[in-house]
Design an enzyme around this catalytic site. Structure first.
Site, PDB file in Angstrom:
ATOM      1  N   GLY A 184      84.487  10.639 -13.618  1.00 28.60           N
ATOM      2  CA  GLY A 184      84.934  10.748 -12.228  1.00 28.60           C
ATOM      3  C   GLY A 184      85.723   9.525 -11.787  1.00 28.60           C
ATOM      4  N   GLY A 208      74.495   4.516  -4.263  1.00 29.73           N
ATOM      5  CA  GLY A 208      74.266   4.932  -2.882  1.00 29.73           C
ATOM      6  C   GLY A 208      75.547   4.884  -2.067  1.00 29.73           C
ATOM      7  N   SER A 209      75.435   5.258  -0.798  1.00 31.59           N
ATOM      8  CA  SER A 209      76.617   5.359   0.058  1.00 31.59           C
ATOM      9  C   SER A 209      76.335   4.828   1.455  1.00 31.59           C
ATOM     10  CB  SER A 209      77.022   6.825   0.158  1.00 31.59           C
ATOM     11  OG  SER A 209      77.900   7.016   1.236  1.00 31.59           O
ATOM     12  N   TYR A 212      75.300  14.724   3.088  1.00 30.76           N
ATOM     13  CA  TYR A 212      75.602  13.857   1.942  1.00 30.76           C
ATOM     14  C   TYR A 212      74.801  12.555   2.033  1.00 30.76           C
ATOM     15  CZ  TYR A 212      78.048  10.846  -1.279  1.00 30.76           C
ATOM     16  OH  TYR A 212      78.329   9.970  -2.282  1.00 30.76           O
ATOM     17  N   PRO A 227      73.009   0.293  -5.274  1.00 27.86           N
ATOM     18  CA  PRO A 227      74.089  -0.309  -4.500  1.00 27.86           C
ATOM     19  C   PRO A 227      74.500   0.673  -3.409  1.00 27.86           C
ATOM     20  CG  PRO A 227      74.941   0.556  -6.573  1.00 27.86           C
ATOM     21  CD  PRO A 227      73.469   0.864  -6.549  1.00 27.86           C
ATOM     22  N   THR A 258      80.387   1.124   0.227  1.00 29.24           N
ATOM     23  CA  THR A 258      81.238   1.528   1.343  1.00 29.24           C
ATOM     24  C   THR A 258      82.385   2.416   0.867  1.00 29.24           C
ATOM     25  OG1 THR A 258      82.172   0.623   3.370  1.00 29.24           O
ATOM     26  CG2 THR A 258      82.917  -0.387   1.311  1.00 29.24           C
TER      27      THR A 258
END
Ligand code: GDP
Length: 312
Positions: free
Chosen positions: A12, A104-105, A134, A159, A162
Site C-alpha cells: 500500500g 494508528g490514526s 474509521y 504510532p 497524522t
C-alpha cells in the site's frame, strides 16, 4: 540476530514506505499479500503467521481513505478494519509473536480537542461523526493490543499518525485525502487549461501533513524502541486547507480561480498533534517540509498519472 518483521499492507501507499524504512534499519521484512494472506480470513491469517513465525508484526493494512469514503462507507470501514485487526491479533498471540505494532490514526482523537492533540486526550471524548467509524476501529486495536498484552504477554505499540501524503498515494476523488485530491485537481486543471478548481468545504479547517517517507522512519524508530503507549507521529505544524490549496496551486503552476463548495463537509475543524513526546522518545523530527514533500508528490503524480488515475 536480524529481527524478522511481517508487515501487513506492505504494497500500500504507506506500507511500501514502512518496508523501505524497516529494511534501512536492518530488519528482514516479509510482506505477504492476498491470496495467501487475506486478513479477512481468520484461518488463512493464522496459517501464514504460523508458517512465517516473525519476531514482530507491523499492521499497516487498512480499508480507508479521506473524508469522502469515510462518510460514504462507514459500515464497510468498520467491519473490514475490525475483522482484519482481530484476526491478526488473535493469530499473532496464538503463534507467540513477541511484538505487534498497529498503525494508528489521528482520526481516533476526540473531535473537540482544544489546541494540539496530546496523547492524554486520546480517550477524553467522542469522535467527530465524519470519521467516527474509521477512527474507532483504530481504538479497538489499541484496546486489543493491551488485552493481548495482558493475556499473552505480547508487546503492543501504536504510532498515532497524522494526515499522510506522498508518492503512490490514492489520487481519485472518492478515496483520496485532501493533499492528493488537490494535487490531482490542480495538476489536471493546468493540463486541461481549466479556469477554476473546486475544493470542498470552506477552506477554514486546519490539518497537519506528514510526508509518508518521514512517517515510515518514525515507525521504524518506534519499533526499535521499547515504548508501548500510543505515540503521536506528525510535524506539529497546522496548515489551513485554504493555505494548502494556494500552495498546491502555486507548485503546480495553476493561475485560475479557487472555488469553495460549501455544500461539502469540512469534517473536524482542527486536527494537529502535539509531537513533543515523539521528539523525545524517538530523538527525531520529520525532516521534509510540506513544500518539499508536495513538490516530490506532484512530480510523482505527473510522471505516473496513468497508474495513479487507474487506481480505484
Ligand atoms: P480528514 O482529515 O479525515 O478530514 O480527511 P481529508 O484529508 O479527506 O479532508 C481534510 C479537509 O480537506 C476537509 O476539511 C475537506 O473538506 C477538505 N477538502 C477540500 N477539498 C477536498 C478534496 O477535494 N478532497 C478531500 N478529501 N478533502 C478536501
Amino acid at each position: 540476530m536480524t529481527e524478522r518483521v511481517l508487515l501487513t499492507g506492505g504494497s500500500g501507499f504507506f506500507g511500501r514506505r514502512i518496508a523501505e524504512a524497516l529494511r534501512r534499519h536492518g530488519y528482514e521484512v516479509s510482506t505477504p499479500g492476498r491470496p495467501e494472506f487475506d486478513l479477512m480470513d481468520a484461518s488463512l491469517t493464522r496459517r501464514t503467521i504460523d508458517r512465517l513465525r516473525p519476531d514482530a508484526i507491523v499492521h499497516s493494512a487498512a480499508y480507508y481513505g479521506g473524508l469522502g469514503i469515510c462518510m460514504a462507507e462507514p459500515a464497510q470501514i468498520f467491519q473490514r478494519n475490525v475483522i482484519m485487526g482481530v484476526n491478526l491479533l488473535e493469530a499473532a498471540a496464538r503463534a507467540g509473536v513477541g511484538k505487534v505494532m498497529a498503525i494508528g490514526s489521528a482520526c481516533s482523537y476526540p473531535g473537540g480537542v482544544a489546541g494540539d492533540m496530546k496523547e492524554e486526550d486520546f480517550w477524553s471524548g467522542p469522535l467527530h461523526p465524519s470519521v467516527e467509524s474509521y477512527g474507532f476501529t483504530k481504538k479497538v486495536l489499541e484496546v486489543g493490543l493491551r488485552a493481548y498484552g495482558r493475556g499473552f504477554g505480547m508487546v503492543g505499540q501504536m504510532p498515532v499518525v497524522t494526515n499522510l501524503y506522498g508518492e503512490y498515494d490514492v489520487f481519485g476523488e472518492y478515496r483520496s485525502h485532501v493533499a492528493a485530491a488537490l494535487i490531482k485537481k490542480f495538476a489536471d486543471a493546468v493540463q486541461s487549461k481549466a479556469d477554476h478548481v473546486t475544493c470542498w468545504g470552506t477552506g477554514a479547517p486546519v490539518r497537519e501533513f506528514i510526508y509518508s517517507g518521514d512517517a515510515a522512519e518514525a515507525v521504524a524508530r518506534l519499533l526499535q524502541s521499547g515504548y508501548t503507549e500510543p505515540l503521536n507521529v506528525g510535524t506539529g505544524i497546522g496548515t489551513s486547507i485554504k493555505e494548502l490549496a494556494e500552495l498546491t496551486a502555486r507548485l503546480t503552476g495553476f493561475r485560475g480561480e479557487i472555488v469553495w463548495d460549501t455544500s461539502k463537509s469540512d469534517g473536524v475543524l482542527r486536527k494537529v498533534l502535539d509531537v513533543s513526546k515523539m521528539e523525545s522518545v524517538l530523538g527525531w523530527k520529520p525532516p521534509t517540509s510540506l513544500e518539499a514533500g508536495l513538490k516530490r508528490t506532484i512530480r510523482w503524480y505527473l510522471e505516473n498519472k496513468a497508474e495513479a488515475d487507474a487506481r480505484p
